[in-house]
Design a protein around this motif. Structure first.
Motif, PDB file in Angstrom:
ATOM      1  N   ASP A  90      55.926  10.217  64.571  1.00 52.71           N
ATOM      2  CA  ASP A  90      55.062  11.313  65.021  1.00 52.71           C
ATOM      3  C   ASP A  90      54.407  11.878  63.771  1.00 52.71           C
ATOM      4  O   ASP A  90      55.045  12.562  62.974  1.00 52.71           O
ATOM      5  N   HIS A  91      53.117  11.564  63.593  1.00 50.63           N
ATOM      6  CA  HIS A  91      52.456  11.945  62.347  1.00 50.63           C
ATOM      7  C   HIS A  91      52.274  13.455  62.230  1.00 50.63           C
ATOM      8  O   HIS A  91      52.047  13.977  61.147  1.00 50.63           O
ATOM      9  N   GLY A  92      52.379  14.153  63.361  1.00 50.76           N
ATOM     10  CA  GLY A  92      52.325  15.610  63.306  1.00 50.76           C
ATOM     11  C   GLY A  92      53.590  16.207  62.725  1.00 50.76           C
ATOM     12  O   GLY A  92      53.635  17.397  62.429  1.00 50.76           O
ATOM     13  N   SER A  93      54.608  15.390  62.541  1.00 51.93           N
ATOM     14  CA  SER A  93      55.857  15.869  61.943  1.00 51.93           C
ATOM     15  C   SER A  93      55.822  15.786  60.427  1.00 51.93           C
ATOM     16  O   SER A  93      56.735  16.229  59.750  1.00 51.93           O
ATOM     17  N   TRP A  94      54.764  15.198  59.886  1.00 53.00           N
ATOM     18  CA  TRP A  94      54.662  15.042  58.439  1.00 53.00           C
ATOM     19  C   TRP A  94      54.216  16.343  57.783  1.00 53.00           C
ATOM     20  O   TRP A  94      53.341  17.034  58.276  1.00 53.00           O
ATOM     21  N   TYR A  95      54.830  16.659  56.668  1.00 54.40           N
ATOM     22  CA  TYR A  95      54.326  17.703  55.773  1.00 54.40           C
ATOM     23  C   TYR A  95      54.906  17.454  54.391  1.00 54.40           C
ATOM     24  O   TYR A  95      55.846  16.663  54.244  1.00 54.40           O
ATOM     25  N   CYS A  96      54.308  18.086  53.397  1.00 52.01           N
ATOM     26  CA  CYS A  96      54.772  17.864  52.034  1.00 52.01           C
ATOM     27  C   CYS A  96      54.624  19.133  51.216  1.00 52.01           C
ATOM     28  O   CYS A  96      54.019  20.111  51.649  1.00 52.01           O
ATOM     29  N   HIS A  97      55.214  19.100  50.034  1.00 51.01           N
ATOM     30  CA  HIS A  97      55.051  20.190  49.068  1.00 51.01           C
ATOM     31  C   HIS A  97      54.792  19.603  47.701  1.00 51.01           C
ATOM     32  O   HIS A  97      55.532  18.699  47.302  1.00 51.01           O
ATOM     33  N   PRO A  98      53.785  20.051  46.944  1.00 56.72           N
ATOM     34  CA  PRO A  98      52.783  21.017  47.415  1.00 56.72           C
ATOM     35  C   PRO A  98      51.846  20.343  48.408  1.00 56.72           C
ATOM     36  O   PRO A  98      51.653  19.140  48.356  1.00 56.72           O
ATOM     37  N   THR A  99      51.283  21.155  49.301  1.00 54.95           N
ATOM     38  CA  THR A  99      50.344  20.594  50.269  1.00 54.95           C
ATOM     39  C   THR A  99      48.963  21.189  50.018  1.00 54.95           C
ATOM     40  O   THR A  99      48.823  22.220  49.359  1.00 54.95           O
ATOM     41  N   THR A 100      47.949  20.510  50.530  1.00 57.18           N
ATOM     42  CA  THR A 100      46.574  21.003  50.406  1.00 57.18           C
ATOM     43  C   THR A 100      45.849  20.704  51.715  1.00 57.18           C
ATOM     44  O   THR A 100      46.265  19.811  52.472  1.00 57.18           O
ATOM     45  N   PRO A 101      44.747  21.429  51.988  1.00 60.56           N
ATOM     46  CA  PRO A 101      43.973  21.131  53.200  1.00 60.56           C
ATOM     47  C   PRO A 101      43.491  19.674  53.220  1.00 60.56           C
ATOM     48  O   PRO A 101      43.457  19.049  54.282  1.00 60.56           O
ATOM     49  N   GLU A 102      43.151  19.126  52.047  1.00 59.21           N
ATOM     50  CA  GLU A 102      42.649  17.745  52.004  1.00 59.21           C
ATOM     51  C   GLU A 102      43.752  16.743  52.348  1.00 59.21           C
ATOM     52  O   GLU A 102      43.508  15.769  53.074  1.00 59.21           O
ATOM     53  N   ALA A 103      44.966  16.974  51.845  1.00 55.48           N
ATOM     54  CA  ALA A 103      46.081  16.078  52.180  1.00 55.48           C
ATOM     55  C   ALA A 103      46.305  16.099  53.692  1.00 55.48           C
ATOM     56  O   ALA A 103      46.468  15.051  54.332  1.00 55.48           O
ATOM     57  N   GLU A 104      46.292  17.300  54.270  1.00 56.97           N
ATOM     58  CA  GLU A 104      46.523  17.414  55.709  1.00 56.97           C
ATOM     59  C   GLU A 104      45.382  16.768  56.500  1.00 56.97           C
ATOM     60  O   GLU A 104      45.596  16.158  57.545  1.00 56.97           O
ATOM     61  N   ARG A 105      44.178  16.875  55.954  1.00 62.23           N
ATOM     62  CA  ARG A 105      43.029  16.289  56.646  1.00 62.23           C
ATOM     63  C   ARG A 105      43.099  14.753  56.668  1.00 62.23           C
ATOM     64  O   ARG A 105      42.725  14.132  57.662  1.00 62.23           O
ATOM     65  N   THR A 106      43.562  14.150  55.566  1.00 60.64           N
ATOM     66  CA  THR A 106      43.638  12.677  55.552  1.00 60.64           C
ATOM     67  C   THR A 106      44.603  12.190  56.635  1.00 60.64           C
ATOM     68  O   THR A 106      44.324  11.201  57.320  1.00 60.64           O
ATOM     69  N   VAL A 107      45.710  12.895  56.804  1.00 64.97           N
ATOM     70  CA  VAL A 107      46.677  12.487  57.836  1.00 64.97           C
ATOM     71  C   VAL A 107      46.083  12.720  59.225  1.00 64.97           C
ATOM     72  O   VAL A 107      46.248  11.898  60.139  1.00 64.97           O
ATOM     73  N   ALA A 108      45.349  13.833  59.368  1.00 63.06           N
ATOM     74  CA  ALA A 108      44.700  14.103  60.657  1.00 63.06           C
ATOM     75  C   ALA A 108      43.682  13.004  60.989  1.00 63.06           C
ATOM     76  O   ALA A 108      43.507  12.648  62.159  1.00 63.06           O
ATOM     77  N   CYS A 109      43.013  12.454  59.964  1.00 57.21           N
ATOM     78  CA  CYS A 109      42.069  11.353  60.196  1.00 57.21           C
ATOM     79  C   CYS A 109      42.788  10.158  60.812  1.00 57.21           C
ATOM     80  O   CYS A 109      42.279   9.535  61.764  1.00 57.21           O
ATOM     81  N   GLN A 110      43.948   9.834  60.279  1.00 60.34           N
ATOM     82  CA  GLN A 110      44.744   8.719  60.842  1.00 60.34           C
ATOM     83  C   GLN A 110      45.054   8.980  62.321  1.00 60.34           C
ATOM     84  O   GLN A 110      44.937   8.092  63.161  1.00 60.34           O
TER      85      GLN A 110
END
Lengths: 268, 268
Positions: free
Chosen positions: B144-164
């Protein structure tokens, strides 16, 4: 952290929510915390004693000192522990950043849902490290609201949770702190750092968690910042109400709910 | 699912990624799957055999039939299993929606990272249920890719996963399917449904997971949709490159990475 800046407030409903949360999650979060007979334990930020009761039960022969910055919280914690008949906890008003204890006073420190609310969690950990004996341990438990998701989900449901994160940040806190626990403990000078995630997963087969966690802990917490969210203009009223309703939908048949807590242990 | 619609593609790099993923996560995902001697097991959507190798090892006396829609994948899977010396797996071309088996042919069905890619995962489960004997079991594993998160995070990192996630949705799949596994299994007519989340948490103390999961499984997977994301105009090139770089930063000192898989079991 100033008393008035505590994002969740000090209402009785909030007290009930914290108690619900602590009881449902006690096994998940506390089963591997036991302090030996005679050891001196500092619980910092005990609030109304929702965790204190589990510490007192799990470590009956430890000498626990529970402190909080709020006299109201502390009075409730004391009443709760006395009502339960535990005699192994002393209570004291104290600020994590100005602890009234000599260096190296405690064998163990326990801190739960506190670092997320303070400005400068690493500095708070340094203050806790100061009162810990060499070789002593710290146990820190925090949530991470970015770990929450549900099914079915909607943009409005996700936005209401984001509002809570933004409000907590506006008070100087960090509702996404769970994922940072490992680097925070390392950065504060602790060694032998170990962080273990504790995932709460809820579906139709777990009705106790639907009530105790999804509704009465998590959604209740988000609902608690409604007025702040609207006043700050973070969301409009219709979207907020839809978001909350959508979250409740995910607690109904066919819905699921996920959230992860992080428990860190480390040595001085 | 059409062959060409498989979001991750069929490159050798992708094959290596899937193998890395399967080996690192094998213990987490497979330790509680064992099929008895003589039982007939269908693995549907075996791909290049990344999971097949663990099934063959864990259930040496089961009769495993592994099917896939892609001849290329199936050839690699067969070569891998033969190279490892296992004799308990047969391979066959098949589409989950048109399985060339009689009703009630199998004692157990195993399906991993397949439902996320098909249009109509509940219908796929119904097709699998058809070939299962009464009382037989299904085991389904999904991310479940919505379960992914990281630290440090950025809007761009989150956006790349949202693209997938968006690209997978544009192919008719659902990269957020893990959270839906329980209702999907119930909806397809199975009973005694149990879903257990398997959280992968990575920090500095787990260098094997930094390499095997964060870099070589998750980030590599997201990097694999770069061209599609840019062609579809889901993100601009600079943001994409920053997002990927930011994710790599979270695999460095002080960084953390989280992802949750869901494993469901149920009976016919």
């Amino acid at each position: 952290m100033s008393d008035s800046g505590y994002v969740h407030g000090y209402s009785l409903r909030e007290a009930a929510r914290l108690a619900d949360q602590a009881d449902t999650l006690a096994e998940l979060l506390h089963h591997d915390t036991r302090f030996p007979a005679g050891s001196k334990v500092l619980e910092c930020g005990c609030g109304n004693g929702a965790q204190t009761i589990h510490l007192a039960a799990s470590s009956p022969e430890a000498e626990i000192v529970s402190v909080d910055i709020s006299p109201e919280h502390l009075a409730r914690a004391k009443a709760r522990i006395e009502a339960a008949g535990y005699g192994n906890v002393e209570f004291q008003i104290a600020d994590v950043f100005d602890l009234p204890f000599a260096e190296e006073s405690f064998d163990h420190v326990f801190v739960c849902y506190v670092l997320e609310h303070v400005t400068g969690p690493e500095r708070a950990l340094e203050c806790l490290r100061r009162v810990l004996k060499p070789g002593g341990s710290i146990t820190a438990i925090e949530g991470d609201h970015g770990s929450w998701y549900c099914h079915p989900t909607t943009p409005e449901a996700e936005r209401t949770v984001a509002c809570q994160v933004e409000i907590q940040a506006s008070h100087g806190g960090d509702a996404l702190i769970g994922r940072r626990l490992f680097p925070l403990l390392c950065g504060a000078g602790f060694h032998t750092v170990h962080v273990s995630p504790r995932l709460v997963y809820v579906d139709d087969s777990r009705p106790d968690l639907i009530e105790g966690f999804s509704k009465n802990t998590f959604i209740a917490m988000v609902e608690g910042v409604r007025e702040q969210a609207l006043e700050l203009g973070l969301i409009d009223e219709a979207s907020w109400d839809k978001g909350i309703a959508d979250m409740y939908k995910a607690t109904g048949p066919g819905g699921t709910f996920c959230y992860t807590f992080f428990k860190g242990t480390a040595l001085k």
